[in-house]
Design a protein around this motif. Structure first.
Motif, PDB file in Angstrom:
ATOM      1  N   THR A  46     -32.685-132.943 125.512  1.00  0.00           N
ATOM      2  CA  THR A  46     -32.770-132.824 126.974  1.00  0.00           C
ATOM      3  C   THR A  46     -31.983-133.955 127.636  1.00  0.00           C
ATOM      4  N   GLN A  89     -35.901-127.285 130.761  1.00  0.00           N
ATOM      5  CA  GLN A  89     -36.876-126.884 129.740  1.00  0.00           C
ATOM      6  C   GLN A  89     -38.165-126.363 130.405  1.00  0.00           C
ATOM      7  N   ASP A 166     -31.969-125.254 128.266  1.00  0.00           N
ATOM      8  CA  ASP A 166     -32.824-126.128 127.458  1.00  0.00           C
ATOM      9  C   ASP A 166     -34.051-125.339 127.006  1.00  0.00           C
ATOM     10  N   GLU A 167     -34.089-125.006 125.745  1.00  0.00           N
ATOM     11  CA  GLU A 167     -35.165-124.204 125.134  1.00  0.00           C
ATOM     12  C   GLU A 167     -35.504-122.958 125.967  1.00  0.00           C
TER      13      GLU A 167
HETATM   14 MG    MG Z   1     -36.240-131.384 125.366  1.00  0.00          MG
END
Ligand code: MG
Ligand code: ATP
Length: 277
Positions: A46, A89, A166-167
């Motif tokens: 991140t 995220q 992010d994810e």
């Molecule tokens: Mg992360």
């Protein structure tokens, strides 16, 4: 080789003195490529993404957009953000407007686009994320997965050259993951450069051209094939190997030239092939 859209060169960053998160990180994001970023919790994925989109400034090293160091003034950061979009995220860190439609339209409205263009982009983004029926819903009433889709729709509506997620699959149901992969496939076909972080090695193997492992301050990049068969590298990211390269090796030993990348592809292969057992 062409100049990367975005690149990190020797990037160093710490939140707290004496505790570097990134310590000389190098990464090239090449036009039209799909990069999966893997790494342990707290490894710095991140942080790397926030540096790439200009939300954080490196203590040392540089981030380059089209080969030029990004300028950290208002004009430079605006130019960066119109071309590079990050989906955070946690969607609660991203969504802020009252309704789904308002949230997804915020970026295009801010670009100063005419209202018919804004409407067309928002409708296309909502459709791509299968949330057109949620357009009028207050964002605070959405489920986690619905929030995640809304955040992704907002980034897609900006039509960035480079989309960093992010994810993005964390918290999506399995059908939602497949829908997202189809949407990313359309964006890739349209020429968008794509980066996503994940802890899912099988997803990385089926989706990515290249893999970057972020651990202990460095970024290690290799082809998906190479990285996801490298047990030591994966162990450094607290991951196990992907199943598909192992299956491909076993099939090769059995004289079969097949590389199934998903369970469905493996079932289809097994169904049409009478392997000696
Ligand atoms: Mg992360
Ligand atoms: N705002 C912050 N202030 C201080 N330390 C932070 C901050 N954000 C992150 N860190 C620390 O920086 C390190 C890297 O965190 P980062 O969120 O980049 O990791 P990550 O690879 O994205 O992890 P995850 O897989 O859990 O999402 C961690 O040790 C984390 O505790």
């Amino acid at each position: 080789m062409s100049v990367p859209v975005l690149a990190a060169r020797g990037v160093c960053f710490s939140y707290e003195e004496g505790r570097p998160v990134l310590d000389g990180a190098d990464l090239d994001l090449c036009v039209g490529h799909r990069l999966a970023v893997l790494g342990p919790n707290g490894g710095g994925k991140t942080t790397l993404f926030r540096l790439l989109v200009g939300a954080l400034a490196p203590a040392d090293g540089q981030v380059l957009l089209d080969g030029e160091p990004i300028r950290r003034n208002r004009q430079g950061l605006t130019a960066l953000r119109t071309q590079v979009q990050l989906v955070l995220q946690d969607p609660d860190d991203q969504l802020f407007a009252a309704s789904v439609y308002q949230d997804v339209s915020f970026g295009p409205v801010n670009l100063g686009l005419p209202s018919n263009e804004v409407a067309a982009r928002v409708e296309a983004a909502l459709k791509a994320l299968c949330i057109a029926d949620l357009a009028d819903r207050p964002t605070h009433l959405l489920s986690f997965g619905q929030k995640k889709r809304t955040a992704i729709a907002g980034a897609i509506a900006m039509r960035p050259r480079l989309l960093v997620l992010d994810e993005p699959t964390a918290g999506l149901d399995p059908a939602g993951v497949e829908e997202l992969l189809l949407t990313l496939g359309d964006l890739h076909a349209a020429g968008t450069t794509l980066v996503l972080s994940t802890h899912d090695v099988d997803l990385a193997y089926r989706w990515a051209d290249d893999v970057a492992v972020v651990a202990r301050g460095k970024v290690h990049v290799a082809s998906a094939e190479e990285a996801l068969s490298d047990a030591a590298l994966l162990e450094s990211a607290r991951l196990g190997p992907a199943w598909a390269p192992a299956v491909a090796r076993l099939l090769a030993q059995a004289g079969q030239d097949a590389r199934p990348r998903t369970a469905a592809e493996l079932y289809a292969f097994l169904a049409r092939t009478a392997l000696p057992v």
